[in-house]
Design a protein around this motif. Structure first.
Motif: not given
Length: 126
Positions: A36-54
Motif C-alpha cells: 500500500a506504500g513504499p517497501p519497508e526499509m531497514p531501521t538503525l536502532v540503538q545497541r542495547p547497553t548489555n550487548d558487548s558486540g559493539g
C-alpha cells in the motif's frame, strides 16, 4: 538526534559523529498485504547497553602532511630528514604515506612511542 545523544565534531567543512547501533531488518518471510506504500526499509536502532558486540573503533580523520610533521618533530628536538617521500626520525623511525594511510615503521625504542603519539595527535579521532 537528541535521542541518541550524538556528539558532533567539526572536521573540515563537515559535522561528524560516531554512531554505535544495529540494523533492524524487515522480516522478508512475514506475510504481507499487497503493498500500500513504499517497501519497508531497514531501521538503525540503538545497541542495547548489555550487548558487548559493539565497541568503539577509532576513526582517524584528517590529512597530515609529512612536511608539517617534520616541523613538529624538529621543534620537539628530533632529528628529521625528508627523503624519497619518507620522513626519517633520529635514523630509527620511518614514516611514509601509502595512499590515504600513514605507515609507521621502526624498532621499538623510547622515541617510537613518543613519535607515534605526536603523529596520532595530528588527527581528529571519533
Amino acid at each position: 538526534k537528541a535521542r541518541w545523544g550524538l556528539a558532533f565534531m567539526r572536521v573540515g567543512g563537515y559535522d561528524v559523529a560516531y554512531v554505535d547501533g544495529l540494523l533492524d531488518m524487515p522480516d522478508p518471510s512475514a506475510p504481507s498485504a499487497p503493498p500500500a506504500g513504499p517497501p519497508e526499509m531497514p531501521t538503525l536502532v540503538q545497541r542495547p547497553t548489555n550487548d558487548s558486540g559493539g565497541g568503539k573503533p577509532f576513526a582517524f580523520i584528517g590529512d597530515v602532511k609529512l612536511s608539517d610533521l617534520k616541523l613538529l618533530l624538529s621543534k620537539g628536538g628530533y632529528r628529521t630528514e625528508l627523503k624519497a617521500g619518507m620522513l626519517i626520525v633520529n635514523g630509527l623511525i620511518i614514516i611514509r604515506k601509502s595512499g590515504a594511510r600513514m605507515v609507521f615503521e621502526g624498532s621499538i625504542c623510547k622515541e617510537y612511542a613518543a613519535v607515534r603519539q605526536l603523529l596520532l595527535s595530528q588527527y581528529h579521532t571519533l
